[in-house]
Motif scaffolding. Structure first.
Motif, PDB file in Angstrom:
ATOM      1  N   GLY A 114     108.868  29.502 -44.111  1.00 59.19           N
ATOM      2  CA  GLY A 114     109.784  30.243 -43.264  1.00 59.19           C
ATOM      3  C   GLY A 114     109.119  30.711 -41.983  1.00 59.19           C
ATOM      4  O   GLY A 114     108.467  29.929 -41.274  1.00 59.19           O
ATOM      5  N   ALA A 115     109.221  31.977 -41.702  1.00 60.79           N
ATOM      6  CA  ALA A 115     108.650  32.532 -40.472  1.00 60.79           C
ATOM      7  C   ALA A 115     107.132  32.595 -40.489  1.00 60.79           C
ATOM      8  O   ALA A 115     106.504  32.917 -39.467  1.00 60.79           O
ATOM      9  N   ARG A 116     106.510  32.263 -41.622  1.00 59.35           N
ATOM     10  CA  ARG A 116     105.047  32.357 -41.740  1.00 59.35           C
ATOM     11  C   ARG A 116     104.364  31.004 -41.560  1.00 59.35           C
ATOM     12  O   ARG A 116     103.215  30.820 -41.954  1.00 59.35           O
ATOM     13  N   VAL A 117     105.063  30.037 -40.969  1.00 59.11           N
ATOM     14  CA  VAL A 117     104.498  28.696 -40.774  1.00 59.11           C
ATOM     15  C   VAL A 117     103.146  28.767 -40.075  1.00 59.11           C
ATOM     16  O   VAL A 117     102.150  28.173 -40.521  1.00 59.11           O
ATOM     17  N   GLY A 118     103.078  29.462 -38.949  1.00 60.91           N
ATOM     18  CA  GLY A 118     101.828  29.543 -38.195  1.00 60.91           C
ATOM     19  C   GLY A 118     100.707  30.182 -38.988  1.00 60.91           C
ATOM     20  O   GLY A 118      99.552  29.718 -38.951  1.00 60.91           O
ATOM     21  N   GLU A 119     101.013  31.245 -39.709  1.00 59.46           N
ATOM     22  CA  GLU A 119     100.014  31.930 -40.530  1.00 59.46           C
ATOM     23  C   GLU A 119      99.462  31.008 -41.609  1.00 59.46           C
ATOM     24  O   GLU A 119      98.239  30.931 -41.830  1.00 59.46           O
ATOM     25  N   HIS A 120     100.363  30.299 -42.296  1.00 62.18           N
ATOM     26  CA  HIS A 120      99.915  29.413 -43.373  1.00 62.18           C
ATOM     27  C   HIS A 120      99.128  28.224 -42.835  1.00 62.18           C
ATOM     28  O   HIS A 120      98.150  27.788 -43.458  1.00 62.18           O
ATOM     29  N   ALA A 121      99.529  27.685 -41.696  1.00 58.73           N
ATOM     30  CA  ALA A 121      98.776  26.588 -41.088  1.00 58.73           C
ATOM     31  C   ALA A 121      97.379  27.037 -40.702  1.00 58.73           C
ATOM     32  O   ALA A 121      96.399  26.284 -40.844  1.00 58.73           O
ATOM     33  N   ALA A 122      97.256  28.259 -40.225  1.00 61.48           N
ATOM     34  CA  ALA A 122      95.941  28.788 -39.861  1.00 61.48           C
ATOM     35  C   ALA A 122      95.044  28.902 -41.087  1.00 61.48           C
ATOM     36  O   ALA A 122      93.838  28.591 -41.029  1.00 61.48           O
ATOM     37  N   SER A 123      95.601  29.352 -42.209  1.00 60.55           N
ATOM     38  CA  SER A 123      94.816  29.442 -43.448  1.00 60.55           C
ATOM     39  C   SER A 123      94.367  28.072 -43.907  1.00 60.55           C
ATOM     40  O   SER A 123      93.208  27.879 -44.338  1.00 60.55           O
ATOM     41  N   TRP A 124      95.303  27.088 -43.844  1.00 62.26           N
ATOM     42  CA  TRP A 124      94.953  25.710 -44.218  1.00 62.26           C
ATOM     43  C   TRP A 124      93.821  25.183 -43.344  1.00 62.26           C
ATOM     44  O   TRP A 124      92.820  24.635 -43.844  1.00 62.26           O
ATOM     45  N   ALA A 125      93.937  25.361 -42.048  1.00 62.81           N
ATOM     46  CA  ALA A 125      92.940  24.824 -41.117  1.00 62.81           C
ATOM     47  C   ALA A 125      91.576  25.465 -41.329  1.00 62.81           C
ATOM     48  O   ALA A 125      90.543  24.791 -41.249  1.00 62.81           O
ATOM     49  N   ALA A 126      91.550  26.763 -41.623  1.00 62.04           N
ATOM     50  CA  ALA A 126      90.275  27.437 -41.848  1.00 62.04           C
ATOM     51  C   ALA A 126      89.558  26.862 -43.064  1.00 62.04           C
ATOM     52  O   ALA A 126      88.329  26.663 -43.042  1.00 62.04           O
ATOM     53  N   GLU A 127      90.307  26.568 -44.115  1.00 63.69           N
ATOM     54  CA  GLU A 127      89.683  26.021 -45.323  1.00 63.69           C
ATOM     55  C   GLU A 127      89.184  24.603 -45.087  1.00 63.69           C
ATOM     56  O   GLU A 127      88.081  24.237 -45.540  1.00 63.69           O
ATOM     57  N   ILE A 128      89.961  23.787 -44.381  1.00 60.92           N
ATOM     58  CA  ILE A 128      89.516  22.426 -44.075  1.00 60.92           C
ATOM     59  C   ILE A 128      88.302  22.454 -43.166  1.00 60.92           C
ATOM     60  O   ILE A 128      87.328  21.697 -43.371  1.00 60.92           O
ATOM     61  N   ALA A 129      88.311  23.313 -42.150  1.00 70.50           N
ATOM     62  CA  ALA A 129      87.168  23.412 -41.239  1.00 70.50           C
ATOM     63  C   ALA A 129      85.909  23.826 -41.985  1.00 70.50           C
ATOM     64  O   ALA A 129      84.802  23.327 -41.700  1.00 70.50           O
ATOM     65  N   ASP A 130      86.056  24.727 -42.956  1.00 70.62           N
ATOM     66  CA  ASP A 130      84.902  25.144 -43.751  1.00 70.62           C
ATOM     67  C   ASP A 130      84.332  23.972 -44.537  1.00 70.62           C
ATOM     68  O   ASP A 130      83.102  23.817 -44.644  1.00 70.62           O
ATOM     69  N   LEU A 131      85.196  23.114 -45.078  1.00 70.51           N
ATOM     70  CA  LEU A 131      84.716  21.939 -45.804  1.00 70.51           C
ATOM     71  C   LEU A 131      84.005  20.962 -44.864  1.00 70.51           C
ATOM     72  O   LEU A 131      82.965  20.386 -45.221  1.00 70.51           O
ATOM     73  N   VAL A 132      84.560  20.759 -43.680  1.00 73.99           N
ATOM     74  CA  VAL A 132      83.909  19.873 -42.709  1.00 73.99           C
ATOM     75  C   VAL A 132      82.540  20.430 -42.336  1.00 73.99           C
ATOM     76  O   VAL A 132      81.539  19.689 -42.262  1.00 73.99           O
ATOM     77  N   ASN A 133      82.466  21.735 -42.107  1.00 72.75           N
ATOM     78  CA  ASN A 133      81.188  22.352 -41.757  1.00 72.75           C
ATOM     79  C   ASN A 133      80.186  22.248 -42.897  1.00 72.75           C
ATOM     80  O   ASN A 133      78.975  22.072 -42.663  1.00 72.75           O
ATOM     81  N   SER A 134      80.668  22.329 -44.123  1.00 68.04           N
ATOM     82  CA  SER A 134      79.777  22.312 -45.290  1.00 68.04           C
ATOM     83  C   SER A 134      79.247  20.918 -45.598  1.00 68.04           C
ATOM     84  O   SER A 134      78.090  20.776 -46.038  1.00 68.04           O
ATOM     85  N   TYR A 135      80.067  19.876 -45.381  1.00 63.92           N
ATOM     86  CA  TYR A 135      79.688  18.534 -45.841  1.00 63.92           C
ATOM     87  C   TYR A 135      79.630  17.489 -44.727  1.00 63.92           C
ATOM     88  O   TYR A 135      79.322  16.331 -44.999  1.00 63.92           O
TER      89      TYR A 135
END
Length: 412
Positions: A114-135
């Motif tokens: 719903g109205a939290r699309v941007g918030e949820h996308a930001a959470s997703w991107a942070a987790e993916i970026a952390d994996l890229v940084n880690s591996y």
């Protein structure tokens, strides 16, 4: 338990009907990682259920996820494969040796956000970026097969270079292992059993949909998954092609043409086409001509196939379509097939300048050779298609359902 299937479907065993699943999974993951290395990418994020299946052999609500991207996986060049699963479904990946970790997925689709699309996308991107940084070992190049603008922008804020990933996946999937070939043979056996049931059941007075349902039922009964299209038509609806199955009543003497597009056991595609008559009739002169020309097109084009032949050469040397059938020609000479229709797609010479691209067939590619013969404005049309494997010596026929001798006037 024997399935009682024709054309070689073997009994189920502990290794899954003769398929070495761990070996197949390792091969497919290795193919994907080879492509990541070739393209200098740290990792891939896959949303397409077909690509997730290829990389991990996991499945969950595949058809729904084709249009609702709520699960995905992270595949690094080096490091653990992380599957992000729909909440409550984490247990479905149990026992899959190519999945190192399962986490709950973070989805930003409007349906759930719903109205939290941007918030949820930001959470997703942070987790993916952390994996890229880690591996990633300092490499911040990431391929994604599907990503909307919201997800792309969220990742970009982390300094991730996002690259288109579907082409990379298609090239990885294009060359099959022996286990994949065996999986495809099982799907073809299921499809051909379904065709047999349709051929025996077709009766004037039944609807196209009732006939088509027999293929779906057979597929599900024997471990298949879904059918990608509704391409069955009868009588005047066989021309032009691409008309979806309907409630039309099949009439006595009608031509029935169809394309299986069946995703069967193990998720592999059986993509073959046949045509037959409804009722105990002798084909008309026109029906015979259409059928014989379609078979001639298949035979000519299959004879051209060999590893190393270029797509442009194939298009130039393909069967010359008689002028009165050119306008209704099928969309391609052939296309690849695996977990679905896939790379390559060889355009007709008529279309090559606008739509074609070059490349070469390789050994252990599997392709479907296409034919549709129906005159523009004509009353009926015939759709035929064969699935073949490229070998070092040429081709090996994978689809074995017989052609109609009444149409051809000879044994085939």
């Amino acid at each position: 338990m024997s399935l009682g299937l024709p054309y070689g479907l073997r009994e189920s065993g502990g290794d899954g009907m003769g398929v070495d699943l761990p070996r197949m999974r390792a091969y497919r993951l290795g193919r994907l990682r080879e492509q990541l290395k070739v393209h200098d990418c740290a990792a891939g994020v896959l949303f397409d259920p077909v690509n997730i299946r290829y990389a991990t052999d996991s499945r969950n609500m595949s058809v729904w996820c084709l249009h609702t991207p709520v699960r995905y996986c992270f595949v690094p060049l080096d490091g653990p494969v992380v599957l992000f699963e729909v909440g409550g479904s984490e247990h479905l990946a149990s026992g899959l040796e190519c999945v190192d970790e399962v986490r709950p997925a973070t989805s930003w689709v409007f349906f759930s956000s719903g109205a939290r699309v941007g918030e949820h996308a930001a959470s997703w991107a942070a987790e993916i970026a952390d994996l890229v940084n880690s591996y990633g070992g300092g490499n911040r190049r990431l391929v994604i097969d599907r990503c909307d603008i919201t997800g792309y922008r969220a990742l970009s804020r982390h300094g991730i270079t996002v690259l288109e990933g579907q082409g990379l996946l298609e090239r990885a999937r294009s060359v099959k292992s022996g286990d994949e070939i065996e999986c495809m043979a099982q799907s073809l056996a299921v499809a051909e059993l379904g065709i047999t049931r349709m051929r025996e059941a077709v009766t004037p007075g039944m609807t196209e949909q009732a006939l088509w349902a027999l293929l779906h039922q057979t597929n599900i009964e024997h471990g298949g998954e879904w059918i990608e299209t509704r391409l069955l038509s009868s009588g005047e609806r066989t021309n032009p092609w691409m008309q979806e199955c309907s409630g039309r009543i099949i009439e006595d003497g009608d031509l029935v043409s169809f394309d299986t597009d069946l995703i069967g056991p193990y998720g592999y595609c059986a993509d073959i086409s046949r045509a037959f008559l409804a009722g105990p009739h002798t084909p008309s002169t026109t029906q015979r001509e259409l059928y014989q020309l379609a078979r001639e097109q298949l035979e000519h084009n299959i004879a051209l196939l060999r590893p190393g032949i270029g797509f442009r050469d194939l298009a130039q040397n393909a069967w010359p379509i008689p002028s009165r059938f050119v306008d209704n020609r099928y969309s391609c000479v052939l296309h690849g097939v695996g977990l679905c229709d896939e790379y390559p797609n060889v355009a007709h010479w008529h279309d090559f300048a606008e739509k074609g691209y070059d490349g070469e067939l390789e050994a252990d590619m599997t392709v479907c050779v296409e034919s549709y013969i129906g005159e523009a404005g004509g009353e009926e049309g015939v759709k035929l298609e064969q699935q073949v494997r490229l070998t070092g010596a040429g081709v090996e026929l994978m689809s074995h359902y017989p052609f109609e001798t009444d149409f051809l006037g000879r044994e085939v």
